[in-house]
Design a protein around this motif. Sequence first.
Motif, PDB file in Angstrom:
ATOM      1  N   ILE A 131       0.864  -1.181   0.000  1.00 25.46           N
ATOM      2  CA  ILE A 131       0.000   0.000   0.000  1.00 25.46           C
ATOM      3  C   ILE A 131       0.898   1.227   0.000  1.00 25.46           C
ATOM      4  O   ILE A 131       1.795   1.343   0.824  1.00 25.46           O
ATOM      5  N   LYS A 132       0.661   2.127  -0.932  1.00 23.01           N
ATOM      6  CA  LYS A 132       1.446   3.355  -0.981  1.00 23.01           C
ATOM      7  C   LYS A 132       0.755   4.421  -0.131  1.00 23.01           C
ATOM      8  O   LYS A 132      -0.264   4.979  -0.524  1.00 23.01           O
ATOM      9  N   LEU A 133       1.309   4.690   1.032  1.00 21.45           N
ATOM     10  CA  LEU A 133       0.686   5.663   1.942  1.00 21.45           C
ATOM     11  C   LEU A 133       1.047   7.092   1.562  1.00 21.45           C
ATOM     12  O   LEU A 133       0.288   8.027   1.817  1.00 21.45           O
ATOM     13  N   SER A 134       2.241   7.253   1.002  1.00 21.60           N
ATOM     14  CA  SER A 134       2.695   8.550   0.498  1.00 21.60           C
ATOM     15  C   SER A 134       3.812   8.253  -0.490  1.00 21.60           C
ATOM     16  O   SER A 134       4.105   7.085  -0.770  1.00 21.60           O
ATOM     17  N   ARG A 190       6.268   6.334   1.780  1.00 23.88           N
ATOM     18  CA  ARG A 190       5.803   5.467   2.871  1.00 23.88           C
ATOM     19  C   ARG A 190       4.952   4.330   2.341  1.00 23.88           C
ATOM     20  O   ARG A 190       4.075   4.556   1.512  1.00 23.88           O
ATOM     21  N   ALA A 232       2.899   0.466   3.377  1.00 17.52           N
ATOM     22  CA  ALA A 232       2.479  -0.595   4.285  1.00 17.52           C
ATOM     23  C   ALA A 232       2.544  -1.894   3.501  1.00 17.52           C
ATOM     24  O   ALA A 232       2.090  -1.957   2.352  1.00 17.52           O
ATOM     25  N   ILE A 287       4.981  -0.873   8.425  1.00 15.27           N
ATOM     26  CA  ILE A 287       4.538   0.474   8.061  1.00 15.27           C
ATOM     27  C   ILE A 287       5.799   1.311   8.129  1.00 15.27           C
ATOM     28  O   ILE A 287       6.333   1.550   9.211  1.00 15.27           O
ATOM     29  N   ARG A 288       6.303   1.719   6.969  1.00 15.01           N
ATOM     30  CA  ARG A 288       7.688   2.174   6.953  1.00 15.01           C
ATOM     31  C   ARG A 288       7.966   3.212   5.870  1.00 15.01           C
ATOM     32  O   ARG A 288       7.317   3.235   4.842  1.00 15.01           O
TER      33      ARG A 288
END
Lengths: 75, 75
Positions: B13-16, B19, B21, B34-35
């Motif tokens: 998952i591209k959180l930003s 970033r 997950a 989560i990194r």
Amino acid sequence: EEEDAEGSSGLPIKLSSNRRADVSEFKGKRLVNIREYYEKEGEMLPGKKGISLSPEQFNMLRESAASIQEALSAE
Amino acid sequence: EEEDAEGSSGLPIKLSSNRRADVSEFKGKRLVNIREYYEKEGEMLPGKKGISLSPEQFNMLRESAASIQEALSAE
């Protein structure tokens, strides 16, 4: 100047003996902190290991929870 | 020996922009990472900032998502 958001019942979430999820406010922006804590002089203090997510990032994580759960459960 | 869990559609998952997950497997145990990542020679590599949750910890976070959302939205 970091302070806890008020009226947040149920928070912090205790994920393990030394891990918490919580909402804080920093410079007028709320953040979701998923973080390890350590004890110092009887107080639990935030450690280095962890990440602070923006509301948008948390929301994306939340919306992706089913996909993540699926990957955790996959044979 | 860390490897991606197979068959995990939609992951990472591209959180930003930097970033993610994702679910990985380490010594036979799955983890939710989560990194933050950084670019090196055209490759995205995991950085120090982040946390790896056990399935139980992720599940607790997931179950607490409504409380967290409430604290994010509270006046």
